[in-house]
Design a protein around this motif. Structure first.
Motif, PDB file in Angstrom:
ATOM      1  N   ALA A 175       0.838  -1.202   0.000  1.00  0.00           N
ATOM      2  CA  ALA A 175       0.000   0.000   0.000  1.00  0.00           C
ATOM      3  C   ALA A 175       0.873   1.253   0.000  1.00  0.00           C
ATOM      4  CB  ALA A 175      -0.927  -0.007   1.221  1.00  0.00           C
ATOM      5  N   GLU A 176       0.199   2.402  -0.119  1.00  0.00           N
ATOM      6  CA  GLU A 176       0.825   3.707   0.079  1.00  0.00           C
ATOM      7  C   GLU A 176      -0.051   4.511   1.019  1.00  0.00           C
ATOM      8  OE1 GLU A 176       1.732   5.790  -3.493  1.00  0.00           O
ATOM      9  OE2 GLU A 176       3.219   4.322  -4.178  1.00  0.00           O
ATOM     10  N   ARG A 177       0.583   5.385   1.785  1.00  0.00           N
ATOM     11  CA  ARG A 177      -0.153   6.189   2.761  1.00  0.00           C
ATOM     12  C   ARG A 177       0.242   7.654   2.627  1.00  0.00           C
ATOM     13  NH1 ARG A 177      -0.445   4.257   8.804  1.00  0.00           N
ATOM     14  NH2 ARG A 177      -2.412   3.403   8.036  1.00  0.00           N
ATOM     15  N   GLY A 178      -0.774   8.504   2.648  1.00  0.00           N
ATOM     16  CA  GLY A 178      -0.551   9.946   2.694  1.00  0.00           C
ATOM     17  C   GLY A 178       0.273  10.466   1.541  1.00  0.00           C
ATOM     18  N   ASN A 179       1.510  10.835   1.835  1.00  0.00           N
ATOM     19  CA  ASN A 179       2.386  11.487   0.847  1.00  0.00           C
ATOM     20  C   ASN A 179       3.132  10.474  -0.010  1.00  0.00           C
ATOM     21  OD1 ASN A 179       3.922  10.460   2.844  1.00  0.00           O
ATOM     22  ND2 ASN A 179       5.249  12.256   3.103  1.00  0.00           N
ATOM     23  N   ALA A 180       2.416   9.478  -0.503  1.00  0.00           N
ATOM     24  CA  ALA A 180       2.955   8.463  -1.420  1.00  0.00           C
ATOM     25  C   ALA A 180       4.085   7.653  -0.803  1.00  0.00           C
ATOM     26  CB  ALA A 180       3.421   9.116  -2.717  1.00  0.00           C
ATOM     27  N   SER A 181       4.056   7.450   0.517  1.00  0.00           N
ATOM     28  CA  SER A 181       5.073   6.617   1.163  1.00  0.00           C
ATOM     29  C   SER A 181       4.662   5.151   1.079  1.00  0.00           C
ATOM     30  CB  SER A 181       5.252   7.034   2.622  1.00  0.00           C
ATOM     31  OG  SER A 181       4.034   6.915   3.334  1.00  0.00           O
ATOM     32  N   PHE A 182       5.601   4.327   0.651  1.00  0.00           N
ATOM     33  CA  PHE A 182       5.361   2.893   0.482  1.00  0.00           C
ATOM     34  C   PHE A 182       5.312   2.222   1.858  1.00  0.00           C
ATOM     35  CE2 PHE A 182       6.828  -1.455   0.049  1.00  0.00           C
ATOM     36  CZ  PHE A 182       6.157  -1.934  -1.064  1.00  0.00           C
ATOM     37  N   VAL A 183       4.230   1.474   2.135  1.00  0.00           N
ATOM     38  CA  VAL A 183       4.080   0.766   3.409  1.00  0.00           C
ATOM     39  C   VAL A 183       3.469  -0.605   3.139  1.00  0.00           C
ATOM     40  CG1 VAL A 183       3.808   2.849   4.818  1.00  0.00           C
ATOM     41  CG2 VAL A 183       1.780   1.717   3.858  1.00  0.00           C
ATOM     42  N   ILE A 184       3.499  -1.438   4.150  1.00  0.00           N
ATOM     43  CA  ILE A 184       2.760  -2.705   4.132  1.00  0.00           C
ATOM     44  C   ILE A 184       1.589  -2.535   5.079  1.00  0.00           C
ATOM     45  CG2 ILE A 184       2.849  -5.160   4.627  1.00  0.00           C
ATOM     46  CD1 ILE A 184       5.856  -5.064   4.029  1.00  0.00           C
ATOM     47  N   ALA A 185       0.384  -2.478   4.528  1.00  0.00           N
ATOM     48  CA  ALA A 185      -0.826  -2.302   5.344  1.00  0.00           C
ATOM     49  C   ALA A 185      -1.131  -3.605   6.068  1.00  0.00           C
ATOM     50  CB  ALA A 185      -1.996  -1.886   4.466  1.00  0.00           C
ATOM     51  N   ALA A 186      -1.298  -3.544   7.383  1.00  0.00           N
ATOM     52  CA  ALA A 186      -1.540  -4.726   8.213  1.00  0.00           C
ATOM     53  C   ALA A 186      -2.888  -4.586   8.897  1.00  0.00           C
ATOM     54  CB  ALA A 186      -0.432  -4.882   9.252  1.00  0.00           C
ATOM     55  N   PHE A 187      -3.849  -5.418   8.500  1.00  0.00           N
ATOM     56  CA  PHE A 187      -5.195  -5.377   9.085  1.00  0.00           C
ATOM     57  C   PHE A 187      -5.242  -6.361  10.253  1.00  0.00           C
ATOM     58  CE2 PHE A 187      -9.688  -6.485   9.433  1.00  0.00           C
ATOM     59  CZ  PHE A 187     -10.288  -5.239   9.394  1.00  0.00           C
ATOM     60  N   ASP A 188      -5.293  -5.839  11.472  1.00  0.00           N
ATOM     61  CA  ASP A 188      -5.322  -6.648  12.695  1.00  0.00           C
ATOM     62  C   ASP A 188      -6.710  -7.267  12.856  1.00  0.00           C
ATOM     63  OD1 ASP A 188      -5.485  -7.558  15.401  1.00  0.00           O
ATOM     64  OD2 ASP A 188      -3.831  -6.226  15.933  1.00  0.00           O
ATOM     65  N   LEU A 189      -6.800  -8.595  12.852  1.00  0.00           N
ATOM     66  CA  LEU A 189      -8.102  -9.264  12.921  1.00  0.00           C
ATOM     67  C   LEU A 189      -8.749  -9.142  14.302  1.00  0.00           C
ATOM     68  CD1 LEU A 189      -7.465 -12.527  10.865  1.00  0.00           C
ATOM     69  CD2 LEU A 189      -8.668 -10.454  10.157  1.00  0.00           C
ATOM     70  N   GLU A 190      -7.974  -8.848  15.339  1.00  0.00           N
ATOM     71  CA  GLU A 190      -8.554  -8.699  16.668  1.00  0.00           C
ATOM     72  C   GLU A 190      -9.282  -7.366  16.812  1.00  0.00           C
ATOM     73  OE1 GLU A 190      -7.210  -8.470  21.390  1.00  0.00           O
ATOM     74  OE2 GLU A 190      -5.792  -9.197  19.869  1.00  0.00           O
ATOM     75  N   VAL A 191      -8.625  -6.265  16.482  1.00  0.00           N
ATOM     76  CA  VAL A 191      -9.243  -4.938  16.627  1.00  0.00           C
ATOM     77  C   VAL A 191      -9.915  -4.486  15.347  1.00  0.00           C
ATOM     78  CG1 VAL A 191      -7.607  -4.286  18.416  1.00  0.00           C
ATOM     79  CG2 VAL A 191      -7.065  -3.778  16.032  1.00  0.00           C
ATOM     80  N   GLU A 192      -9.686  -5.219  14.249  1.00  0.00           N
ATOM     81  CA  GLU A 192     -10.283  -4.932  12.947  1.00  0.00           C
ATOM     82  C   GLU A 192      -9.974  -3.515  12.482  1.00  0.00           C
ATOM     83  OE1 GLU A 192     -14.398  -6.066  13.008  1.00  0.00           O
ATOM     84  OE2 GLU A 192     -13.936  -8.195  13.289  1.00  0.00           O
ATOM     85  N   LYS A 193      -8.674  -3.192  12.533  1.00  0.00           N
ATOM     86  CA  LYS A 193      -8.185  -1.895  12.072  1.00  0.00           C
ATOM     87  C   LYS A 193      -6.864  -2.087  11.337  1.00  0.00           C
ATOM     88  CE  LYS A 193     -10.229   1.052  15.664  1.00  0.00           C
ATOM     89  NZ  LYS A 193      -9.943   2.018  16.759  1.00  0.00           N
ATOM     90  N   PHE A 194      -6.566  -1.122  10.450  1.00  0.00           N
ATOM     91  CA  PHE A 194      -5.311  -1.148   9.717  1.00  0.00           C
ATOM     92  C   PHE A 194      -4.195  -0.504  10.524  1.00  0.00           C
ATOM     93  CE2 PHE A 194      -7.359  -1.935   5.498  1.00  0.00           C
ATOM     94  CZ  PHE A 194      -6.480  -2.928   5.081  1.00  0.00           C
ATOM     95  N   GLY A 195      -3.024  -1.128  10.490  1.00  0.00           N
ATOM     96  CA  GLY A 195      -1.781  -0.529  10.921  1.00  0.00           C
ATOM     97  C   GLY A 195      -0.828  -0.550   9.746  1.00  0.00           C
ATOM     98  N   ALA A 196       0.437  -0.217   9.980  1.00  0.00           N
ATOM     99  CA  ALA A 196       1.394  -0.166   8.870  1.00  0.00           C
ATOM    100  C   ALA A 196       2.747  -0.705   9.322  1.00  0.00           C
ATOM    101  CB  ALA A 196       1.533   1.252   8.339  1.00  0.00           C
TER     102      ALA A 196
END
Length: 496
Positions: free
Chosen positions: A339-360
């Motif tokens: 994925a990319e976040r905000g200012n076109a920074s390359f990240v690996i989006a991590a969707f936590d199945l416990e809290v059901e939210k994205f981290g990076a």
């Protein structure tokens, strides 16, 4: 050790844990077949050292029996068990009073023990096993065998169906490589701890009475399939059961071009979850798929719970754009996408199945200006893996594979350089027990820059990027299969 085993102690006992055991001067000696080394077992204090001991295999475990003193003979049966530190120790299984020298031959499915006398007489003795012992023995058996045992008796059915037993059994099964074939529908499993070519097991999927054409993910013996994203299928091929899952009412999936899926396990609730990420459909080059710009804005996130059999909708980060047409990679309780976040920074989006939210998560810092189109993600040996997937029409001699050894720590990325002439693509498959990596290579047989006939190979690489050997699996076409890590399990797609 100064012993001649062929003359002094000729009868070794092989146990599926990879050891051969002998009784040597009232002690037990084990030979590790993998390390090719001997070690002596420490016997519990209550084991009479001077008694003659008889070693056998009982329920897939090492058994040790010896006779108590005359005139009242007792057969004392011990078995091996792993403690919390994964070390084997002997525990007492039973004490059987008898008039002569009877030895246990095996456990029967009805809860009895088969005893054999020296004169080849046979007797059955009913023994009430502690629940711990039942779990210990049966949890080491293959899932297919346990499925048949369920019909033996109601108590045995209840024991095998118990969630704690299912979890214990899962932790003791060996990881395998699976090749999923759609024509004809079948599954080939290969135990990577043994010789590849000699242990291929085929599982027919003729019981699957629904159409499918895409594998979306696998977790703990369950496989997620789909038919052009019109519906989902949760399948346990070992138990030969499946469940058809409808898409959520808020889904905007259309011909598999504007929805990504992932599948994993939430240990906090003991639940398996399917995640659907829908994104905006735009006027692009081919069915909504812009090769030059694979990033898309998320429109909605849906989570399906196997336990509740319902879809729920989650909030999402509007600054996050993910790589379309890629499936979530499950590692460490989260599903991952490039994925990319905000200012076109390359990240690996991590969707936590416990809290059901994205981290990076951050990619390796030494990669210069990484792009989503250039890499793919994979779960290898419980670690997150990112590998080079750039299209190259000229001779390619090297591809890079990055493995995150410590989850979430950017400094723990380790690079493995794969060398081979004329590579088009590579796919890491699994880590072997010796730390080497099994990699699938797509190779151009032509030596010039124009595409030629493609060849598919499985090669084992060490941590220096050196190809140690090629793996040949008889009767399997590596070209048309879909490979992924797999483990046979009793987990139900119905959540029970």
């Amino acid at each position: 050790m100064g012993l001649n085993f062929f003359t002094d102690f000729p009868y070794g006992v092989w146990v599926p844990n990879g050891y051969i055991y002998w009784e040597v001067h009232h002690n037990i000696v084990a030979f590790d077949l993998r390390k090719e080394k001997f070690r002596e077992l420490t016997l519990p204090d209550e084991v009479e050292k001077e008694c003659m001991k008889y070693l056998c295999v009982v329920g897939g475990c090492l058994g040790m029996c010896y006779l108590g003193p005359a005139p009242k003979y007792e057969v004392l049966v011990w078995t091996m068990k792993e403690d919390n530190d994964k070390k084997e120790r002997l525990i007492k299984l039973m004490t059987i009073s008898c008039k002569w020298r009877w030895w246990p031959a095996c456990f029967l499915e009805n809860g009895k023990v088969l005893l054999v006398k020296q004169k080849e007489e046979i007797q059955e003795v009913m023994v009430e096993f502690p629940q711990e012992i039942i779990v210990e023995i049966f949890s080491r058996l293959p899932a297919k065998s346990l499925g048949r045992f369920k019909s033996v008796s109601k108590p045995l059915h209840n024991s095998i169906s118990d969630p704690h037993f299912v979890e214990t059994h899962l932790t003791r099964q060996k990881k395998q490589i699976v090749i999923f074939m759609s024509l004809p529908p079948s599954l080939f499993s290969i135990n990577t701890d043994e010789s590849f070519g000699d242990n291929v097991a085929e599982t027919s999927l003729d019981f699957l009475q629904v159409e499918w054409n895409i594998v979306l993910g696998s977790c703990n013996g369950l496989i997620l399939l789909t038919k052009l994203h019109k519906y989902l299928i949760l399948l346990n091929p070992t138990r030969r059961i499946y469940k058809k899952v409808p898409l959520p009412s808020f889904s905007i999936g259309f011909y598999c071009t504007n929805a990504n899926y992932g599948f994993g396990y939430d240990s906090s609730t003991d639940d398996y979850k399917v995640v659907e990420i829908s994104y905006e459909h735009e006027d692009t080059i081919f069915y909504g798929m812009d090769i030059a710009n694979p990033l898309v804005k998320i429109k909605s996130i849906g989570v399906y719970s196997i336990k509740s059999e319902t879809w729920g909708k989650c909030h999402h980060d509007p600054s996050l754009t993910i790589c379309r047409n890629s499936e979530g990679v499950f590692v460490n309780g989260s599903l991952h996408w490039l994925a990319e976040r905000g200012n076109a920074s390359f990240v690996i989006a991590a969707f936590d199945l416990e809290v059901e939210k994205f981290g990076a998560l951050l990619p390796p810092t030494v990669i210069d200006n990484p792009k989503c189109l250039d890499y793919k993600l994979k779960g290898v040996g419980g670690c997150l893996c990112m590998y080079d997937y750039r299209i190259r029409l000229v001779d390619c001699l090297q591809r890079d594979v990055w493995v995150m050894k410590k989850y979430g720590v950017v400094e723990s990325w380790v690079k493995l350089e794969i060398f081979h002439p004329n590579m088009y693509f590579i796919t890491p498959l699994t880590l072997l027990t010796d730390g080497c990596m099994l990699v699938k290579l797509v190779i151009d047989r032509m030596s010039n820059s124009r595409p030629g006939e493609l060849e598919f190979k499985w090669l084992v690489y060490n941590d220096k990027g050196e190809a140690l050997r090629e793996i040949f699996v008889d009767g399997i076409c590596k070209r048309y299969g879909i490979e992924f890590d797999y483990v046979e399990s009793l987990v139900s797609p119905f959540g029970n």
